[in-house]
Write an enzyme that holds these catalytic residues in place. Structure first.
Site, PDB file in Angstrom:
ATOM      1  N   ASP A   1       4.459   0.235  12.152  1.00  0.00           N
ATOM      2  CA  ASP A   1       3.247  -0.375  11.594  1.00  0.00           C
ATOM      3  C   ASP A   1       3.078  -1.849  12.002  1.00  0.00           C
ATOM      4  OD1 ASP A   1       2.576   1.988  10.411  1.00  0.00           O
ATOM      5  OD2 ASP A   1       3.124   1.422   8.378  1.00  0.00           O
TER       6      ASP A   1
ATOM      7  N   ARG B   1      -0.004  14.844  13.370  1.00  0.00           N
ATOM      8  CA  ARG B   1       0.913  14.461  12.291  1.00  0.00           C
ATOM      9  C   ARG B   1       1.210  15.672  11.425  1.00  0.00           C
ATOM     10  NH1 ARG B   1      -0.975   8.608  10.128  1.00  0.00           N
ATOM     11  NH2 ARG B   1       1.027   8.676   9.045  1.00  0.00           N
ATOM     12  N   PRO B   2       2.193  16.456  11.866  1.00  0.00           N
ATOM     13  CA  PRO B   2       2.521  17.691  11.149  1.00  0.00           C
ATOM     14  C   PRO B   2       3.082  17.412   9.757  1.00  0.00           C
ATOM     15  CG  PRO B   2       4.165  17.239  12.846  1.00  0.00           C
ATOM     16  CD  PRO B   2       3.103  16.186  12.975  1.00  0.00           C
ATOM     17  N   ILE B   3       3.069  18.422   8.905  1.00  0.00           N
ATOM     18  CA  ILE B   3       3.704  18.231   7.595  1.00  0.00           C
ATOM     19  C   ILE B   3       4.739  19.327   7.328  1.00  0.00           C
ATOM     20  CG2 ILE B   3       1.790  16.927   6.574  1.00  0.00           C
ATOM     21  CD1 ILE B   3       1.252  19.384   4.877  1.00  0.00           C
ATOM     22  N   ASP B   4       5.294  19.839   8.434  1.00  0.00           N
ATOM     23  CA  ASP B   4       6.292  20.909   8.320  1.00  0.00           C
ATOM     24  C   ASP B   4       7.514  20.486   7.503  1.00  0.00           C
ATOM     25  OD1 ASP B   4       6.508  19.197  10.653  1.00  0.00           O
ATOM     26  OD2 ASP B   4       8.341  20.293  11.125  1.00  0.00           O
ATOM     27  N   LEU B   5       7.900  19.218   7.569  1.00  0.00           N
ATOM     28  CA  LEU B   5       9.095  18.791   6.825  1.00  0.00           C
ATOM     29  C   LEU B   5       8.837  18.772   5.313  1.00  0.00           C
ATOM     30  CD1 LEU B   5      10.287  15.901   9.186  1.00  0.00           C
ATOM     31  CD2 LEU B   5      11.359  18.157   8.911  1.00  0.00           C
TER      32      LEU B   5
ATOM     33  N   ARG C   1      -4.669  10.678   4.447  1.00  0.00           N
ATOM     34  CA  ARG C   1      -3.584  11.670   4.537  1.00  0.00           C
ATOM     35  C   ARG C   1      -2.650  11.615   3.333  1.00  0.00           C
ATOM     36  NH1 ARG C   1      -1.638  13.881   8.906  1.00  0.00           N
ATOM     37  NH2 ARG C   1       0.435  13.574   8.040  1.00  0.00           N
TER      38      ARG C   1
ATOM     39  N   CYS D   1      -4.689  12.723  13.331  1.00  0.00           N
ATOM     40  CA  CYS D   1      -5.471  11.515  13.097  1.00  0.00           C
ATOM     41  C   CYS D   1      -5.409  10.683  14.363  1.00  0.00           C
ATOM     42  CB  CYS D   1      -4.975  10.754  11.878  1.00  0.00           C
ATOM     43  SG  CYS D   1      -3.396   9.995  12.118  1.00  0.00           S
TER      44      CYS D   1
ATOM     45  N   ARG E   1      -8.962  -0.152   4.486  1.00  0.00           N
ATOM     46  CA  ARG E   1      -8.075   0.846   3.873  1.00  0.00           C
ATOM     47  C   ARG E   1      -6.752   0.219   3.474  1.00  0.00           C
ATOM     48  NH1 ARG E   1      -6.728   5.545   7.503  1.00  0.00           N
ATOM     49  NH2 ARG E   1      -5.329   5.684   5.743  1.00  0.00           N
TER      50      ARG E   1
ATOM     51  N   LYS F   1       0.834  -1.211   0.000  1.00  0.00           N
ATOM     52  CA  LYS F   1       0.000   0.000   0.000  1.00  0.00           C
ATOM     53  C   LYS F   1       0.868   1.260   0.000  1.00  0.00           C
ATOM     54  CE  LYS F   1      -1.764   1.610   4.045  1.00  0.00           C
ATOM     55  NZ  LYS F   1      -1.488   3.035   4.294  1.00  0.00           N
ATOM     56  N   ASN F   2       1.884   1.274   0.854  1.00  0.00           N
ATOM     57  CA  ASN F   2       2.665   2.505   1.015  1.00  0.00           C
ATOM     58  C   ASN F   2       3.617   2.789  -0.146  1.00  0.00           C
ATOM     59  OD1 ASN F   2       1.267   2.919   3.344  1.00  0.00           O
ATOM     60  ND2 ASN F   2       2.950   2.448   4.731  1.00  0.00           N
TER      61      ASN F   2
HETATM   62  C1  UD1 Z   1       4.376   6.618   6.566  1.00  0.00           C
HETATM   63  C2  UD1 Z   1       3.458   5.423   6.375  1.00  0.00           C
HETATM   64  C3  UD1 Z   1       2.941   4.927   7.716  1.00  0.00           C
HETATM   65  C4  UD1 Z   1       4.081   4.673   8.682  1.00  0.00           C
HETATM   66  C5  UD1 Z   1       5.013   5.884   8.771  1.00  0.00           C
HETATM   67  C6  UD1 Z   1       6.253   5.637   9.606  1.00  0.00           C
HETATM   68  C7  UD1 Z   1       2.461   5.872   4.208  1.00  0.00           C
HETATM   69  C8  UD1 Z   1       1.258   6.221   3.427  1.00  0.00           C
HETATM   70  N1  UD1 Z   1       2.330   5.841   5.533  1.00  0.00           N
HETATM   71  O1  UD1 Z   1       3.586   7.676   7.109  1.00  0.00           O
HETATM   72  O2  UD1 Z   1       2.208   3.724   7.487  1.00  0.00           O
HETATM   73  O3  UD1 Z   1       3.558   4.397   9.966  1.00  0.00           O
HETATM   74  O4  UD1 Z   1       5.454   6.272   7.450  1.00  0.00           O
HETATM   75  O5  UD1 Z   1       6.972   4.559   9.103  1.00  0.00           O
HETATM   76  O6  UD1 Z   1       3.516   5.576   3.662  1.00  0.00           O
HETATM   77  N2  UD1 Z   1       6.679  14.271  10.950  1.00  0.00           N
HETATM   78  C9  UD1 Z   1       6.961  15.598  11.254  1.00  0.00           C
HETATM   79  N3  UD1 Z   1       6.850  16.509  10.231  1.00  0.00           N
HETATM   80  C10 UD1 Z   1       6.529  16.161   8.955  1.00  0.00           C
HETATM   81  C11 UD1 Z   1       6.265  14.803   8.668  1.00  0.00           C
HETATM   82  C12 UD1 Z   1       6.359  13.888   9.706  1.00  0.00           C
HETATM   83  O7  UD1 Z   1       7.274  15.958  12.408  1.00  0.00           O
HETATM   84  O8  UD1 Z   1       6.458  17.041   8.097  1.00  0.00           O
HETATM   85  C13 UD1 Z   1       6.765  13.261  12.035  1.00  0.00           C
HETATM   86  C14 UD1 Z   1       5.472  12.455  12.179  1.00  0.00           C
HETATM   87  O9  UD1 Z   1       4.535  13.135  12.975  1.00  0.00           O
HETATM   88  C15 UD1 Z   1       5.999  11.194  12.821  1.00  0.00           C
HETATM   89  C16 UD1 Z   1       7.362  11.006  12.153  1.00  0.00           C
HETATM   90  O10 UD1 Z   1       7.717  12.292  11.659  1.00  0.00           O
HETATM   91  O11 UD1 Z   1       6.173  11.386  14.206  1.00  0.00           O
HETATM   92  C17 UD1 Z   1       7.385  10.017  11.015  1.00  0.00           C
HETATM   93  O12 UD1 Z   1       6.309  10.301  10.127  1.00  0.00           O
HETATM   94  P1  UD1 Z   1       6.364   9.998   8.554  1.00  0.00           P
HETATM   95  O13 UD1 Z   1       7.539   9.134   8.277  1.00  0.00           O
HETATM   96  O14 UD1 Z   1       6.228  11.280   7.808  1.00  0.00           O
HETATM   97  O15 UD1 Z   1       5.035   9.164   8.356  1.00  0.00           O
HETATM   98  P2  UD1 Z   1       4.128   9.159   7.073  1.00  0.00           P
HETATM   99  O16 UD1 Z   1       4.962   9.349   5.855  1.00  0.00           O
HETATM  100  O17 UD1 Z   1       2.960  10.054   7.289  1.00  0.00           O
END
Ligand code: UD1
Length: 421
Positions: free
Chosen positions: A308, A121-125, A92, A116, A400, A22-23
């Site tokens: 996961d 789950r921020p997206i600042d990065l 997401r 969620c 899902r 899926k991912n």
């Molecule tokens: C992906 C996977 C999810 C898995 C996760 C971690 C998909 C669709 N989902 O989620 O199944 O559990 O990787 O292996 O591939 N973070 C920040 N800022 C950001 C982005 C992330 O602080 O901009 C933090 C998140 O809150 C979390 C950590 O970084 O604590 C890792 O998250 P991330 O690797 O981004 O997870 P996803 O890509 O959303």
């Protein structure tokens, strides 16, 4: 709404074939927006999240044909540049259209995903990485508005407070394919799904190297004009989940079509616990009949133990004698399954980011509620091992991310059926 009714206590045996990841499927479908050529993707799992992503790319202009896990997809022209709230709130990973839309059209409008069930789950990065490539980003009225006339390669470090980010690494990589010059992503995620996306992009004509390490180099502006056939990797989390199903029911199952290299941390844990895992030519054989031991799990980014798989192991450790612990370092609120497992007789205490699990003899069947994808899988696994009947409600979370979950389990001898509430 639908639910699973499970009559537990049967040892699973037989063979199960693993579906596509899926991912990987989600970002690769989004990545197909980068080219106007037809792309053929094999091994795409039939899942609700995949359907949501297809609905999104269709609204952007893709023409698709999806049969027998083969997806033909082509986007001759973009007719929208937006991922609306209604789709993003369902999934997401819709934010994966951000990178390709910026790369191909110089603009995108994507709803902010918000939190969620498993925590903020921020997206600042993602935003930091795209800004480094010269994208102007404004967050307004719940949307990210992104615009860039000239993407330029740059150095960007994606280390966040919780480590690196799979999603941000992929999004920046997708945008960087169209940037002038070279982009170097440091502190990049090295999950197999990141590697799969990079390999797919290289098939389209991109020049990406270093995928699978913490430094990824993208030489941008190579024309992505090779229509391609690409087969996505097997789902390592599905494989791990079925391995736990074998272990928790003291069964013996063969898991085929998986990539064992991607499962090293999980297989090491099975060995430590005393679950026999034999490597075969086409997968692995799990034998859960022997005596098992408690263990300590430390969740970490790949190649560490995957977040996961944490919930499924919590179910397994709940019925192994002795005290086990799980330390979840990636998401803040990812022990949602614990209270439901406790309703089935588990003895679990949560102390901050650590779950302390005192093994009990057995689960007893109960009504439980699924809260997120992997927590739901944990409840089904507990139900398979439980004495009596378990009813798992809100299984739309499971749909899902697991393809034909109950069908595959039934083939292994489980008594599980789906019914409407
Ligand atoms: C992906 C996977 C999810 C898995 C996760 C971690 C998909 C669709 N989902 O989620 O199944 O559990 O990787 O292996 O591939 N973070 C920040 N800022 C950001 C982005 C992330 O602080 O901009 C933090 C998140 O809150 C979390 C950590 O970084 O604590 C890792 O998250 P991330 O690797 O981004 O997870 P996803 O890509 O959303």
């Amino acid at each position: 709404m639908e639910r699973f009714v499970i009559d537990g206590g049967r040892r699973l045996s037989g063979e199960v074939k693993i579906s596509g990841a899926k991912n990987s499927a989600l970002p690769i479908i989004a990545a197909s927006l980068l080219t106007d050529r037809e792309v053929v993707l094999e091994n795409i799992p039939r899942l609700n999240d995949v359907d949501t992503m297809l609905q999104l790319v269709k609204s952007i202009g893709s023409k698709i044909n999806f049969t027998n896990n083969i997806l033909h997809i082509q986007t001759p022209k973009l007719k929208s540049f937006e991922a609306p709230y209604d789709i993003v709130r369902k999934m997401r990973a819709s934010y994966y259209v951000l990178g390709p839309l910026i790369a191909r059209a110089g603009r995108a409008r994507v709803s902010l995903p918000g939190g969620c069930a498993i925590g903020p789950r921020p997206i600042d990065l993602h935003i930091k990485g795209l800004k480094a490539l010269g994208v102007r980003i404004e967050v307004k009225a719940g949307y990210i508005n992104a615009e860039s006339r000239h993407l330029r390669g740059n150095r960007v470090d994606l280390q966040g407070p919780k480590g690196t980010s799979v999603g941000a690494t992929i999004n920046v990589m997708l945008a960087a394919t169209a940037a002038k010059g070279t982009t170097e992503i440091t502190s990049a995620a090295c999950e197999p799904e990141v590697v799969d996306v990079a390999n797919f992009l290289n098939h389209l004509g991109a020049k990406i190297s270093g995928q699978g390490t913490h430094t990824i180099i993208i030489k941008g502006q190579k024309p992505l004009n090779r229509g391609q056939r690409y087969r996505i990797i097997p789902d390592r989390i599905e494989a791990g989940t079925f391995a736990v199903a074998g272990a928790i029911t003291r069964g013996r199952i063969r898991i085929t079509g998986c990539n064992l290299e991607h499962l090293t941390a999980v297989l090491d844990k099975f060995n430590e616990i005393g679950v026999v895992v034999k490597v075969m030519d086409d997968g692995l054989l799990v034998d859960g009949a022997g005596r098992k031991r408690a263990t300590n799990i430390f969740v970490a980014p790949y190649p560490g133990f995957p977040t996961d798989m944490q919930a499924q192991f919590m179910a397994l450790l709940s019925i192994i004698p002795g005290t086990s612990t799980i330390k979840e370092t990636i998401f803040e609120n990812r022990f949602m399954q614990a209270v439901e497992l406790m309703r089935m007789g588990a003895d679990i205490t949560i102390e901050g980011d650590t779950a302390v699990i005192n093994g009990v003899r057995k689960f007893s069947g109960a009504y439980v509620m699924a809260s997120d994808l992997r927590a739901s899988a944990a409840l089904v696994l507990a139900g398979l091992a439980a004495k009596g009947r378990t009813v798992v409600r809100r299984i739309y979370h499971l749909d899902r991310g697991y393809e034909k979950f109950e069908v595959k389990l039934r083939r292994l001898g489980a008594r599980i059926r789906r019914e409407s509430e």
